[in-house]
Design an enzyme around this catalytic site. Structure first.
Site, PDB file in Angstrom:
ATOM      1  N   HIS A 199       0.862  -1.181   0.000  1.00 19.63           N
ATOM      2  CA  HIS A 199       0.000   0.000   0.000  1.00 19.63           C
ATOM      3  C   HIS A 199       0.904   1.237   0.000  1.00 19.63           C
ATOM      4  CE1 HIS A 199      -3.974   1.892   1.583  1.00 19.63           C
ATOM      5  NE2 HIS A 199      -3.238   2.818   1.005  1.00 19.63           N
ATOM      6  N   HIS A 235       6.351   4.225   4.066  1.00 18.79           N
ATOM      7  CA  HIS A 235       6.701   2.813   4.275  1.00 18.79           C
ATOM      8  C   HIS A 235       7.063   2.201   2.925  1.00 18.79           C
ATOM      9  CE1 HIS A 235       2.361   2.890   3.691  1.00 18.79           C
ATOM     10  NE2 HIS A 235       2.150   3.235   4.951  1.00 18.79           N
ATOM     11  N   GLU A 293      -2.632  -1.718  -3.134  1.00 21.99           N
ATOM     12  CA  GLU A 293      -3.713  -0.933  -2.556  1.00 21.99           C
ATOM     13  C   GLU A 293      -3.367   0.549  -2.599  1.00 21.99           C
ATOM     14  OE1 GLU A 293      -5.082  -4.026   1.001  1.00 21.99           O
ATOM     15  OE2 GLU A 293      -4.002  -2.188   1.497  1.00 21.99           O
ATOM     16  N   HIS A 316      -8.121  -5.664   7.429  1.00 26.15           N
ATOM     17  CA  HIS A 316      -7.873  -4.611   8.415  1.00 26.15           C
ATOM     18  C   HIS A 316      -8.171  -5.143   9.816  1.00 26.15           C
ATOM     19  CE1 HIS A 316      -6.729  -0.348   8.862  1.00 26.15           C
ATOM     20  NE2 HIS A 316      -7.276  -0.517  10.051  1.00 26.15           N
ATOM     21  N   GLY A 362      -1.616  -7.620   7.450  1.00 23.67           N
ATOM     22  CA  GLY A 362      -0.267  -7.094   7.596  1.00 23.67           C
ATOM     23  C   GLY A 362       0.113  -6.832   9.033  1.00 23.67           C
TER      24      GLY A 362
END
Length: 240
Positions: free
Chosen positions: A43, A50, A70, A191, A214
């Site tokens: 993402h 990141h 994403e 999520h 994640g």
């Protein structure tokens, strides 16, 4: 069979905290595939705090499983995805300053934009998933703009799983999942799914195509080891 796609953003956070290339993001991604995961998710955000855009280019030629990218479809992101042509793009309406994704799309009020973006990605042969709250109207809206799948935003499920009860937590997701099936959409979820709550979710919605995990998976791996944790998720998803 529900596929496990591992989001490696947190590996990039750890690397970026010291500079250099430790941990090596590409090696970790390859190891996660070797441990049995069926996909890798990234993402990238505009500030590249990141995952960097360069990481996405580096990952593409070495991955052997499904690649899921994403993000909020701003022009820079659209160009990246069209250039990489991953198996799947997941459209997420996160603001630039958001710490993490915190809401799904309003697929009704944003229908024109989402239809335009979805059409653009599908021209490149990319499967399009739209991140939505567990709301049947938003699922129906995703189908109306041409999406292939929806990804249900599961933060509320994870929180209510412990605060209320598993049955209460899953209830709106069952309705949204049934609507996805009715509309002919594939179904993803992600999520705050974890080893604690993933098995119940997957058993209640057996037509779930994919979960993207994640933060919890990487955090659990600090105690239990990455290879072991990937295997634990696969067993809870009844893939092994």
């Amino acid at each position: 069979m529900t596929k496990l796609s591992v989001n490696i953003n947190k590996i990039a956070v750890l690397r970026n905290s010291r500079g250099g290339n430790v941990p090596n993001l590409l090696k970790v991604a390859g190891d996660i595939e070797r441990f049995g995961a069926e996909g890798i998710t990234v993402h990238p955000r505009p500030d590249e705090r990141h995952i960097r855009y360069s990481d996405v280019y580096d990952l593409k030629p070495m991955l052997t499983t499904e690649f899921n990218i994403e993000g909020n479809p701003i022009p820079k992101f659209i160009d990246l995805v069209n250039d990489i042509c991953p198996a799947q793009v997941t459209l997420v309406p996160d603001a630039e300053n958001a710490i993490t994704s915190n809401a799904g799309w309003d697929t009704i009020n944003n229908a024109s934009f989402l239809r335009e973006v979805t059409t653009e990605f599908k021209k490149h042969g990319i499967r399009v998933s739209i991140f939505v709250d567990p709301d049947a109207r938003m699922v129906e809206g995703a189908a109306a703009v041409g999406a292939d799948r929806v990804e249900l935003y599961t933060e509320a499920y994870a929180r209510q799983y412990t605060e209320l009860s598993p049955a209460e937590a899953i209830a709106p997701y069952l309705v949204a999942a049934e609507e996805a099936r009715k509309c002919g959409l594939g179904l993803n979820a992600g999520h705050d799914l974890s080893l604690e709550n993933i098995e119940y979710f997957a058993k209640q919605i057996p037509w779930l195509n994919e979960v993207s995990i994640g933060h919890a998976l990487i955090s659990e791996s600090l105690y239990l080891g990455l290879e072991n944790v990937v295997g634990m998720y696969l067993r809870k998803l009844q893939n092994r």
